[in-house]
Motif scaffolding. Structure first.
Motif, short mmCIF file in Angstrom:
data_model
loop_
_atom_site.label_atom_id
_atom_site.label_comp_id
_atom_site.label_asym_id
_atom_site.label_seq_id
_atom_site.Cartn_x
_atom_site.Cartn_y
_atom_site.Cartn_z
N VAL A 80 0.88 -1.16 0.05
CA VAL A 80 0.28 0.18 -0.17
C VAL A 80 0.91 1.24 -0.01
O VAL A 80 1.35 1.57 1.07
N PRO A 81 1.21 2.03 -1.21
CA PRO A 81 2.10 2.89 -1.16
C PRO A 81 1.58 4.28 -0.51
O PRO A 81 2.38 5.12 -0.13
N ASP A 82 0.27 4.34 -0.32
CA ASP A 82 -0.15 5.38 0.26
C ASP A 82 -0.92 4.84 1.34
O ASP A 82 -2.28 4.79 1.31
N GLY A 83 -0.34 4.53 2.60
CA GLY A 83 -0.83 3.94 3.65
C GLY A 83 -1.20 4.62 4.83
O GLY A 83 -1.49 3.76 5.90
N ASP A 84 -1.27 5.93 4.82
CA ASP A 84 -1.41 6.55 6.05
C ASP A 84 -2.63 6.46 6.75
O ASP A 84 -2.68 5.96 7.92
N ARG A 85 -3.68 6.32 5.97
CA ARG A 85 -5.06 6.02 6.52
C ARG A 85 -5.23 4.75 7.13
O ARG A 85 -6.46 4.36 7.92
N TYR A 86 -4.51 3.69 7.00
CA TYR A 86 -4.45 2.24 7.35
C TYR A 86 -3.76 2.16 8.81
O TYR A 86 -3.77 0.84 9.23
N LEU A 87 -3.13 3.13 9.21
CA LEU A 87 -2.12 3.03 10.46
C LEU A 87 -2.79 2.58 11.66
O LEU A 87 -2.56 1.66 12.31
N VAL A 88 -3.94 3.49 11.89
CA VAL A 88 -4.73 2.97 12.92
C VAL A 88 -5.34 1.62 13.08
O VAL A 88 -5.34 0.89 14.27
N ASP A 89 -5.88 1.30 12.08
CA ASP A 89 -6.41 -0.11 11.95
C ASP A 89 -5.24 -1.15 12.12
O ASP A 89 -5.77 -2.19 12.70
N ALA A 97 -5.41 -11.11 7.44
CA ALA A 97 -5.08 -12.10 6.26
C ALA A 97 -3.90 -13.07 6.33
O ALA A 97 -2.99 -12.83 7.36
N ARG A 98 -3.77 -14.04 5.86
CA ARG A 98 -2.73 -15.10 6.08
C ARG A 98 -1.49 -14.31 5.47
O ARG A 98 -0.38 -14.86 6.13
N GLY A 99 -1.29 -13.45 4.27
CA GLY A 99 -0.19 -13.19 3.71
C GLY A 99 -0.04 -11.70 4.68
O GLY A 99 -0.72 -11.37 5.47
N SER A 100 1.12 -10.95 4.26
CA SER A 100 1.59 -9.90 5.08
C SER A 100 0.84 -8.56 4.50
O SER A 100 0.80 -8.74 2.94
N VAL A 101 1.22 -7.39 4.98
CA VAL A 101 0.73 -6.01 4.52
C VAL A 101 1.80 -5.18 4.84
O VAL A 101 2.75 -5.26 5.60
N SER A 102 2.51 -4.58 3.58
CA SER A 102 3.30 -3.49 3.61
C SER A 102 2.96 -2.12 3.62
O SER A 102 2.47 -1.73 2.56
N ILE A 103 2.87 -1.01 4.70
CA ILE A 103 2.03 0.15 4.49
C ILE A 103 3.15 1.24 4.56
O ILE A 103 4.07 1.18 5.25
#
Length: 344
Positions: A80-89, A97-103
């Motif tokens: 997620v190249p523009d991931g500021d809005r997902y930090l709190v969540d 998810a089973r996989g990873s996420v990079s914010i």
């Protein structure tokens, strides 16, 4: 990779990540919005990336929904190249998810004002990034300028700098600028919004003899309205004003940056500037104003950069400083830094 927003550098970052992953032999899919898919920016940055499948989904999905989407399509890593809005969540554990996420947090600093409140907000944002990065299967990083060092102990990734132009591209761009006579060309580049203070820059140009102002990238209606009077005065005074706001290929945009005599970035908001990085890579003098992040850039760059407050008189003084000196030779020395590795 999920990037639904076509504004600014977001799709440029998506292009760099997708191309780099393809070179590594990874399977890549871009998930975006219908609006971004139909944008001019998409055609510029991603229109010729034929090997990458694309899916359009809602532009406002939650982190939980992204995770469900990841499992549904058996994705091992969601970027997620523009991931500021997902930090709190992310801190709340909403990525299941089973996989990873990079914010990537593109705005780790406060965007408005000075004093104690913005500093406290900036520290709180960095702590949020740190906490998100500690969650299972979550990688959270913050974007920084490649020109400055950061001490706060979070993952920092360097704003990528690429110059897609060749020497002949630069010569052609300069020849076009000089088609009506030799001037001292000052450039303002990128997504030009009111926060980039084109009105102040145009006012500053009134004090520069035999000059030209080039605005290249995009410009919104609010900025045109704010700068209209100063731009009219500039033309009345015999200065040249040119706009290149139609769709520009990366090579054309980069060649314009390398072709001007001086690049001006006068920002009201904080954060790394891709244009400043490109201008520095092309060895162009930089007149910077406003944001503390630009002040730090000027200190790092040294004698080819000057910073001031957001004041047209001060900006004019710094432009005159470089106009009075011999123009440095142009160069093309791109550097991607650790941007890709930092997100993977």
């Amino acid at each position: 990779m999920y990037e639904p927003d076509s504004r600014g550098h977001r799709l440029y970052y998506a292009r760099i990540l997708a191309a780099s992953l393809l070179e590594m032999g990874a399977k890549v899919e871009i998930v975006t919005s219908k609006t971004a898919l139909q944008s001019v920016e998409w055609q510029i940055h991603l229109g010729n990336l034929d090997k990458v499948p694309v899916r359009a989904i809602d532009a406002n999905v939650t982190l939980t929904e992204l995770g469900i989407n990841s499992d549904l399509h058996e994705v091992s890593l969601t970027l997620v190249p523009d991931g500021d809005r997902y930090l709190v969540d992310a801190v709340r554990g909403r990525w299941r998810a089973r996989g990873s996420v990079s914010i990537l947090a593109m705005r780790p600093e406060s965007q408005a004002g000075r004093g104690l409140r913005p500093r406290v907000w900036s520290i709180a944002k960095k702590l949020l990034i740190l906490a998100a990065d500690a969650r299972p299967r979550v990688r959270a990083a913050a974007l920084k300028s490649g020109l400055v060092k950061r001490k706060f102990p979070i993952r920092w990734v360097t704003d990528p700098v690429t110059l897609a132009c060749s020497d002949s591209d630069v010569r052609a761009a300069r020849a076009d600028l000089d088609s009506d006579g030799r001037r001292y060309w000052v450039g303002v580049f990128g997504a030009v919004t009111p926060r980039k203070n084109l009105d102040l820059i145009a006012e500053a140009m009134l004090g520069i003899p035999n000059a030209g102002l080039l605005v290249a990238g995009s410009i919104d209606d609010a900025t045109r309205a704010l700068a209209a009077r100063a731009l009219f005065q500039l033309e009345e005074a015999g200065q040249a004003v040119r706009f290149r706001t139609s769709a520009l290929r990366d090579a054309e945009f980069d060649a314009l940056i390398a072709s001007v005599d001086c690049v001006v970035a006068a920002h009201s908001n904080e954060g790394p500037s891709g244009v400043v990085g490109k201008a520095q890579a092309a060895n162009r003098p930089l007149v910077l104003a406003g944001a503390r992040s630009l002040r730090d850039d000027a200190l790092s760059i040294g004698e080819l950069a000057a910073w001031s407050e957001l004041d047209s008189t001060a900006i004019a003084r710094n432009i005159r400083h470089f106009a009075a000196k011999p123009s440095p030779s142009r160069s093309i020395s791109p550097a991607l830094g650790n941007f890709v590795d930092g997100l993977l």
